[in-house]
Design an enzyme around this catalytic site. Structure first.
Site, PDB file in Angstrom:
ATOM      1  N   GLY A   1      44.446  40.078  49.072  1.00  0.00           N
ATOM      2  CA  GLY A   1      44.831  38.693  49.364  1.00  0.00           C
ATOM      3  C   GLY A   1      43.591  37.834  49.586  1.00  0.00           C
ATOM      4  O   GLY A   1      42.701  38.224  50.338  1.00  0.00           O
TER       5      GLY A   1
ATOM      6  N   ARG B   1      45.452  42.490  43.197  1.00  0.00           N
ATOM      7  CA  ARG B   1      45.821  43.781  43.806  1.00  0.00           C
ATOM      8  C   ARG B   1      45.961  44.726  42.617  1.00  0.00           C
ATOM      9  O   ARG B   1      46.769  44.486  41.719  1.00  0.00           O
ATOM     10  CB  ARG B   1      47.137  43.674  44.569  1.00  0.00           C
TER      11      ARG B   1
ATOM     12  N   GLY C   1      40.298  43.356  52.417  1.00  0.00           N
ATOM     13  CA  GLY C   1      40.900  43.969  53.595  1.00  0.00           C
ATOM     14  C   GLY C   1      40.964  45.481  53.478  1.00  0.00           C
ATOM     15  O   GLY C   1      40.188  46.085  52.734  1.00  0.00           O
ATOM     16  N   ASP C   2      41.921  46.091  54.162  1.00  0.00           N
ATOM     17  CA  ASP C   2      41.907  47.562  54.222  1.00  0.00           C
ATOM     18  C   ASP C   2      42.210  48.234  52.878  1.00  0.00           C
ATOM     19  O   ASP C   2      41.658  49.290  52.575  1.00  0.00           O
ATOM     20  CB  ASP C   2      42.779  48.115  55.361  1.00  0.00           C
TER      21      ASP C   2
ATOM     22  N   THR D   1      40.000  38.808  55.211  1.00  0.00           N
ATOM     23  CA  THR D   1      41.472  38.787  55.249  1.00  0.00           C
ATOM     24  C   THR D   1      41.919  37.882  56.387  1.00  0.00           C
ATOM     25  O   THR D   1      41.295  37.897  57.455  1.00  0.00           O
ATOM     26  CB  THR D   1      42.077  40.194  55.441  1.00  0.00           C
TER      27      THR D   1
ATOM     28  N   ASP E   1      44.426  38.356  58.093  1.00  0.00           N
ATOM     29  CA  ASP E   1      45.193  39.156  59.061  1.00  0.00           C
ATOM     30  C   ASP E   1      44.388  39.596  60.290  1.00  0.00           C
ATOM     31  O   ASP E   1      44.969  39.954  61.314  1.00  0.00           O
ATOM     32  CB  ASP E   1      45.762  40.414  58.382  1.00  0.00           C
TER      33      ASP E   1
ATOM     34  N   ASP F   1      42.965  42.338  60.868  1.00  0.00           N
ATOM     35  CA  ASP F   1      43.499  43.640  61.277  1.00  0.00           C
ATOM     36  C   ASP F   1      42.516  44.798  61.062  1.00  0.00           C
ATOM     37  O   ASP F   1      42.934  45.955  61.050  1.00  0.00           O
ATOM     38  CB  ASP F   1      44.806  43.930  60.510  1.00  0.00           C
TER      39      ASP F   1
ATOM     40  N   ARG G   1      56.496  20.506  66.024  1.00  0.00           N
ATOM     41  CA  ARG G   1      56.840  20.113  67.400  1.00  0.00           C
ATOM     42  C   ARG G   1      57.441  18.711  67.409  1.00  0.00           C
ATOM     43  O   ARG G   1      58.391  18.434  68.150  1.00  0.00           O
ATOM     44  CB  ARG G   1      55.567  20.174  68.252  1.00  0.00           C
TER      45      ARG G   1
ATOM     46  N   ARG H   1      50.792  40.910  57.718  1.00  0.00           N
ATOM     47  CA  ARG H   1      51.109  42.278  57.277  1.00  0.00           C
ATOM     48  C   ARG H   1      51.613  43.103  58.458  1.00  0.00           C
ATOM     49  O   ARG H   1      52.708  42.817  58.928  1.00  0.00           O
ATOM     50  CB  ARG H   1      49.906  42.925  56.599  1.00  0.00           C
TER      51      ARG H   1
ATOM     52  N   GLU I   1      56.986  28.746  72.696  1.00  0.00           N
ATOM     53  CA  GLU I   1      57.840  29.285  73.752  1.00  0.00           C
ATOM     54  C   GLU I   1      57.919  30.805  73.709  1.00  0.00           C
ATOM     55  O   GLU I   1      58.204  31.450  74.719  1.00  0.00           O
ATOM     56  CB  GLU I   1      59.240  28.664  73.675  1.00  0.00           C
TER      57      GLU I   1
ATOM     58  N   GLN J   1      49.265  29.499  54.469  1.00  0.00           N
ATOM     59  CA  GLN J   1      48.355  30.042  55.477  1.00  0.00           C
ATOM     60  C   GLN J   1      47.071  30.602  54.880  1.00  0.00           C
ATOM     61  O   GLN J   1      46.099  30.841  55.572  1.00  0.00           O
ATOM     62  CB  GLN J   1      49.054  31.165  56.263  1.00  0.00           C
TER      63      GLN J   1
HETATM   64  O1  F6P Z   1      46.803  40.446  53.701  1.00  0.00           O
HETATM   65  C1  F6P Z   1      46.948  39.076  53.574  1.00  0.00           C
HETATM   66  C2  F6P Z   1      48.392  38.716  53.351  1.00  0.00           C
HETATM   67  O2  F6P Z   1      48.480  37.307  53.247  1.00  0.00           O
HETATM   68  C3  F6P Z   1      49.371  39.225  54.407  1.00  0.00           C
HETATM   69  O3  F6P Z   1      49.352  38.471  55.577  1.00  0.00           O
HETATM   70  C4  F6P Z   1      50.673  39.185  53.652  1.00  0.00           C
HETATM   71  O4  F6P Z   1      51.592  40.126  54.175  1.00  0.00           O
HETATM   72  C5  F6P Z   1      50.258  39.559  52.247  1.00  0.00           C
HETATM   73  O5  F6P Z   1      48.871  39.271  52.144  1.00  0.00           O
HETATM   74  C6  F6P Z   1      51.000  38.824  51.155  1.00  0.00           C
HETATM   75  O6  F6P Z   1      50.559  39.328  49.928  1.00  0.00           O
HETATM   76  P1  F6P Z   1      50.867  38.674  48.499  1.00  0.00           P
HETATM   77  O7  F6P Z   1      50.032  37.430  48.386  1.00  0.00           O
HETATM   78  O8  F6P Z   1      50.460  39.717  47.532  1.00  0.00           O
HETATM   79  O9  F6P Z   1      52.324  38.339  48.507  1.00  0.00           O
END
Ligand code: F6P
Length: 324
Positions: free
Chosen positions: A12, A73, A103-104, A127, A129, A131, A156, A173, A189, A256
Site C-alpha cells: 500500500g 502487491r 510494510g510487513d 505504511t 498502519d 504496525d 463533527r 489492517r 466518544e 487516508q
Molecule cells: O497497509 C495499508 C492499507 O491501507 C491498510 O490499512 C488496508 O487494510 C490495506 O492497505 C488496503 O489495501 P488495498 O489498497 O490493497 O485495498
C-alpha cells in the site's frame, strides 16, 4: 563490492514514500554509487522494469503523496519461480543491493529473497498502519493521522447539527494505532480497535453518558477489522438497542492514503533514506531502518516482521478518560 543500489516501493502506498525514494537516490549519488529505480515493486523486479535515476529524476517530489515509481502487491514474488526471475533482473542490471520501502509484506518478501540469493536488503518502513515493531513511527502514519483528524473535525459539524451518532471506519489492517490516536486527536466518544475490544455495552455507555449530559451527538471510530462488517455492524448494534439514536456510517477508505506528506513524514523519510544507504555502505544487510526516541536504529527484518508492536496503554486510558 557495492556499486549499484536498486530502490523500490511495494504494498500500500503511503505519503512520504517519494521523499524516501528521493533520499535514497541522492544519498547514493553523493556517495559515488549508481542507483536504479525499480517500478511497481517486486512486480517490476520480476518484469525488469528498471531505470537508472539521476538527482533530477527525484526533483520536485518531496511534497507529493503516493509514489512516483508506483507500487503493487505481487503474488508472483511469493513463488520461488518469481523470485528466481527477480534475481535474474538483478544480475542483468548489475544491482548489488536493494532498498525496499513498504510494510510487513514488503519486508517478508525482501527477507526471503535476501536469504535465498544472498543479496543485501535494507527495509524502510513505509505504511500508514504504523504496525512495524522496532520503529516508533512508519512513513505515512503521521500524514494519515492528520487526514483522519481533519475528516473527524468536518464530521463533527454535521453530527452536532443533526444530533447523530457517527460510526467512522478507519484503516489499519490488523493494527489500531491510526484509530486510537485519531480518536484522541479528534476528541471522539469511543474507539473500537482489535487490540482492546470494548464490549458494545461500553460503547453504549460512552454514548449514553454523553446524552445524559445533553451531548446528543457522538463520533465513534471503528478500526476496519476490529469487528466483522466494520462500522456498519456497530451502527446496527447500536440502533438495535437504541432505536431512538440516528446513526450514520462513514468509511474513510483510501482517502487516508493520499495527500501531501506532513513535515514529520518528509523528515522521517529523508533521514531513513540517507540511513539506509549508509547501512549498505557499512555492510549491513537484512535490517530495517527504524526510529526510536528520535534516533535512527537498525532492526533485523525478522524482528520487525514477527514481533508485535502494541499500542500504548496510557494512550488507551487517555482515550477512555477523555471521552466521557
Ligand atoms: O497497509 C495499508 C492499507 O491501507 C491498510 O490499512 C488496508 O487494510 C490495506 O492497505 C488496503 O489495501 P488495498 O489498497 O490493497 O485495498
Amino acid at each position: 563490492m557495492l556499486k549499484t543500489i536498486g530502490v523500490l516501493t511495494s504494498g500500500g502506498d503511503a505519503p512520504g514514500m517519494n521523499a524516501a525514494v528521493r533520499a535514497v537516490v541522492r544519498a547514493a549519488i553523493s556517495q559515488g554509487l549508481d542507483v536504479k529505480a525499480i517500478y511497481r515493486g517486486y512486480k517490476g523486479l520480476i518484469d525488469g522494469e528498471v531505470k537508472t535515476f539521476t538527482s533530477q529524476d527525484v526533483s520536485g517530489i518531496i511534497q507529493r503523496g503516493g509514489t512516483i515509481i508506483k507500487s503493487a502487491r505481487c503474488m508472483e514474488f511469493k513463488t520461488p519461480e518469481g523470485r528466481k526471475q527477480a534475481y535474474d533482473t538483478l544480475l542483468r542490471e548489475h544491482i548489488d543491493a536493494l532498498v525496499v520501502i513498504g510494510g510487513d509484506g514488503t519486508f517478508t518478501g525482501g527477507r526471503l529473497f535476501a536469504q535465498e540469493y544472498d543479496v543485501p536488503v535494507i527495509g524502510i518502513p513505509g505504511t500508514i498502519d504504523n504496525d512495524l515493531w522496532g520503529t516508533d513511527a512508519t512513513i505515512g502514519y503521521d500524514t494519515a493521522l492528520n487526514t483522519i483528524m481533519e475528516c473527524i473535525d468536518k464530521l463533527r459539524d454535521t453530527a452536532t447539527s443533526h444530533e447523530r451518532v457517527f460510526l467512522v471506519e478507519v484503516m489499519g489492517r490488523d493494527a489500531g494505532f491510526l484509530t486510537l490516536n485519531a480518536a484522541i486527536a479528534g476528541g471522539c466518544e469511543a474507539a473500537i480497535i482489535p487490540e482492546r475490544k470494548p464490549i458494545v455495552e461500553q460503547i453504549e455507555e460512552a454514548i449514553g453518558s454523553g446524552r445524559r449530559k445533553s451531548k446528543n451527538s457522538s463520533i465513534v471510530l471503528v478500526q476496519e477489522h476490529a469487528i466483522e462488517g466494520g462500522a456498519a455492524t456497530v451502527a446496527q448494534m447500536i440502533e438495535k438497542v437504541h432505536p431512538e439514536y440516528s446513526t450514520r456510517v462513514t468509511v474513510l477508505g483510501h482517502l487516508q492514503r493520499g495527500g501531501s506528506p506532513t513535515a514529520n513524514d518528509r523528515i522521517l523519510a529523508s533521514r531513513m533514506g540517507v540511513a539506509a544507504v549508509q547501512a549498505l555502505i557499512d555492510g549491513q544487510r537484512n535490517v530495517m531502518v527504524g526510529i526510536q526516541n528520535d534516533d535512527i536504529v537498525l532492526v533485523p527484518l525478522s524482528k520487525a516482521i514477527h514481533q508485535k508492536k502494541d499500542i500504548k496503554e496510557d494512550s488507551w486510558q487517555a482515550m477512555m478518560v477523555l471521552s466521557i
